[in-house]
Design a protein around this motif. Structure first.
Motif, short mmCIF file in Angstrom:
data_model
loop_
_atom_site.label_atom_id
_atom_site.label_comp_id
_atom_site.label_asym_id
_atom_site.label_seq_id
_atom_site.Cartn_x
_atom_site.Cartn_y
_atom_site.Cartn_z
N TRP A 63 6.93 4.50 -5.41
CA TRP A 63 6.00 3.43 -5.82
C TRP A 63 6.14 3.24 -7.32
O TRP A 63 5.80 4.12 -8.11
CB TRP A 63 4.57 3.81 -5.44
N GLY A 83 4.66 -2.38 -8.66
CA GLY A 83 4.03 -2.85 -7.44
C GLY A 83 4.93 -2.90 -6.24
O GLY A 83 4.56 -3.50 -5.23
N LEU A 85 6.88 -0.80 -3.23
CA LEU A 85 7.04 0.44 -2.48
C LEU A 85 8.38 0.36 -1.75
O LEU A 85 8.63 -0.58 -1.00
CB LEU A 85 5.91 0.62 -1.46
N TYR A 125 9.42 -4.68 7.35
CA TYR A 125 10.00 -4.64 6.00
C TYR A 125 11.36 -3.96 6.00
O TYR A 125 11.85 -3.53 4.96
CB TYR A 125 9.04 -3.91 5.05
N ILE A 134 8.90 -3.03 0.49
CA ILE A 134 7.62 -3.74 0.44
C ILE A 134 7.43 -4.15 -1.01
O ILE A 134 6.87 -3.41 -1.83
CB ILE A 134 6.46 -2.87 0.94
N VAL A 137 3.46 -6.44 -2.73
CA VAL A 137 2.14 -5.84 -2.51
C VAL A 137 1.12 -6.59 -3.38
O VAL A 137 1.32 -6.75 -4.59
CB VAL A 137 2.16 -4.34 -2.89
N HIS A 142 -3.09 -2.58 -6.05
CA HIS A 142 -2.26 -1.66 -6.85
C HIS A 142 -3.06 -0.46 -7.34
O HIS A 142 -2.58 0.68 -7.30
CB HIS A 142 -1.66 -2.40 -8.05
N VAL A 145 -3.66 1.99 -4.52
CA VAL A 145 -2.44 2.71 -4.17
C VAL A 145 -2.18 3.83 -5.18
O VAL A 145 -1.86 4.97 -4.81
CB VAL A 145 -1.24 1.75 -4.10
N ILE A 193 -1.59 4.82 1.75
CA ILE A 193 -0.67 4.05 0.92
C ILE A 193 0.19 3.13 1.78
O ILE A 193 0.36 1.94 1.48
CB ILE A 193 0.21 4.99 0.08
N THR A 197 -0.10 -1.03 1.67
CA THR A 197 1.03 -1.83 1.18
C THR A 197 1.68 -2.67 2.26
O THR A 197 2.29 -3.70 1.96
CB THR A 197 2.10 -0.93 0.54
N THR A 198 1.56 -2.27 3.52
CA THR A 198 2.22 -3.03 4.58
C THR A 198 1.30 -4.01 5.29
O THR A 198 1.77 -4.91 5.98
CB THR A 198 2.82 -2.08 5.64
N ARG A 200 -0.70 -7.09 6.11
CA ARG A 200 -0.66 -8.48 5.69
C ARG A 200 -1.44 -9.32 6.69
O ARG A 200 -1.26 -9.18 7.90
CB ARG A 200 0.78 -9.01 5.64
#
Length: 317
Positions: A63, A83, A85, A125, A134, A137, A142, A145, A193, A197-198, A200
């Protein structure tokens, strides 16, 4: 614990801190042994690099918080800025370092065995060759994370008996989770995390009124809440009658029908992933009557809740 206090194979994997690349000859830079949960935070200058021609036996998560890094895995490669990953699956040749032309690369990293449930979150991803990128994000997550990585580093150093260590590690400090509790806590932080981040939201349907979209978001975010047409209408600043008409005309179903569907989906997820009693699942999903829940669930999924769990449940087993 600093890198010089780690097992030799882990310490050697980060000899790139000196700016050398491929310092172990044809074998490249070793990775942490499989089974360990190892996490650290580096701020590396230009010239830093790690090369592993045989890949790693564990997953690698990076990250980026500042500067820029370059990562490659098999035939895939990417540039990672703040930002981003980047996840590298095990068993594929890879390498990474400071991007050419960048002054430095500040980043969190973690080696571990990924939990099976993460595969579905990472799949959209997939950049090929076991790399998952990814890169977009949302800025709003941020900070969380970064906080989760700090917590992962703290939890990995916990002995299980003493107070939790300081949660602000200096650059270069590497933590290895030795105890089972420390490992599970660290993996829980990493799972947060991956999810942050994944996750959506689905792309909005063209032409969908923003107020209808917001009402659907309210339903999806907490289907077990005591929503009513009136409460949803108030949430989007419409009268109940105007809201019900607009919602039905745009989505082809009434707000209460949409709420019922969301509650049934939520119940199915709970049955798949928890061992909560069916009555608790019904309550948590917003159904007041267990009888009504069982009937509605059977109509929707073709089986009563208990039989559905027996076929689709994973976590409880």
């Amino acid at each position: 614990m600093r890198a010089d206090g780690l097992p030799e194979t882990v310490e050697a994997s980060h000899t790139g801190q000196t700016g050398k690349t491929g310092s172990t000859g044809n074998t490249g830079d070793p990775a942490p042994p499989p089974g360990l949960v190892v996490v650290g935070h580096f701020d590396q200058p230009h010239g830093y690099g790690v090369h592993r021609p045989h890949g790693s036996a564990s997953w690698l998560f990076t990250w980026t918080t500042a500067g820029r890094g370059r990562l490659w895995q098999g035939g895939a490669n990417t540039s990672a800025g703040a930002g981003a990953l980047v996840v590298l699956a095990p068993g594929v040749p890879h390498g990474y370092g400071v991007e050419s032309g960048a002054g430095h690369w500040r980043f969190w990293w973690a080696h571990c065995q990924a939990r099976p449930s993460w595969a579905a979150w990472l799949r959209p991803y997939d950049a090929g060759h076991g790399m998952y990128l990814i890169a977009s994000v949302p800025a709003g997550v941020h900070g969380r994370v970064g906080a989760a990585f700090r917590r992962m580093h703290t939890d990995a150093r916990w002995t299980g008996t003493e107070a939790l260590p300081d949660g602000a590690p200096p650059d270069g400090q590497v933590a290895v989770a030795h105890g089972s509790a420390a490992r599970e806590l660290a993996l829980c932080a990493l799972e947060e995390i991956v999810l942050l981040t994944t996750a959506r939201p689905p792309a909005p349907r063209p032409g969908l009124d923003a107020r209808v979209r917001r009402a659907q978001e309210l339903i999806d975010a907490d289907p077990g809440a005591p929503h009513t047409v009136r409460s949803l209408a108030e949430g989007v600043a419409l009268s109940p009658s105007r809201f019900a008409h607009l919602f039905s005309s745009q989505l082809g179903r009434s707000p209460m029908r949409a709420l019922r569907e969301a509650r049934l989906r939520h119940a199915a997820r709970l049955l798949e992933s928890t061992d909560l009693p069916v009555e608790r699942v019904a309550t948590a999903s917003g159904f007041v009557s267990p009888f009504h829940f069982n009937r509605a669930f059977r109509e929707r999924y073709g089986a009563p809740p208990g039989a559905y769990r027996a076929t689709h449940g994973g976590a409880a087993g």
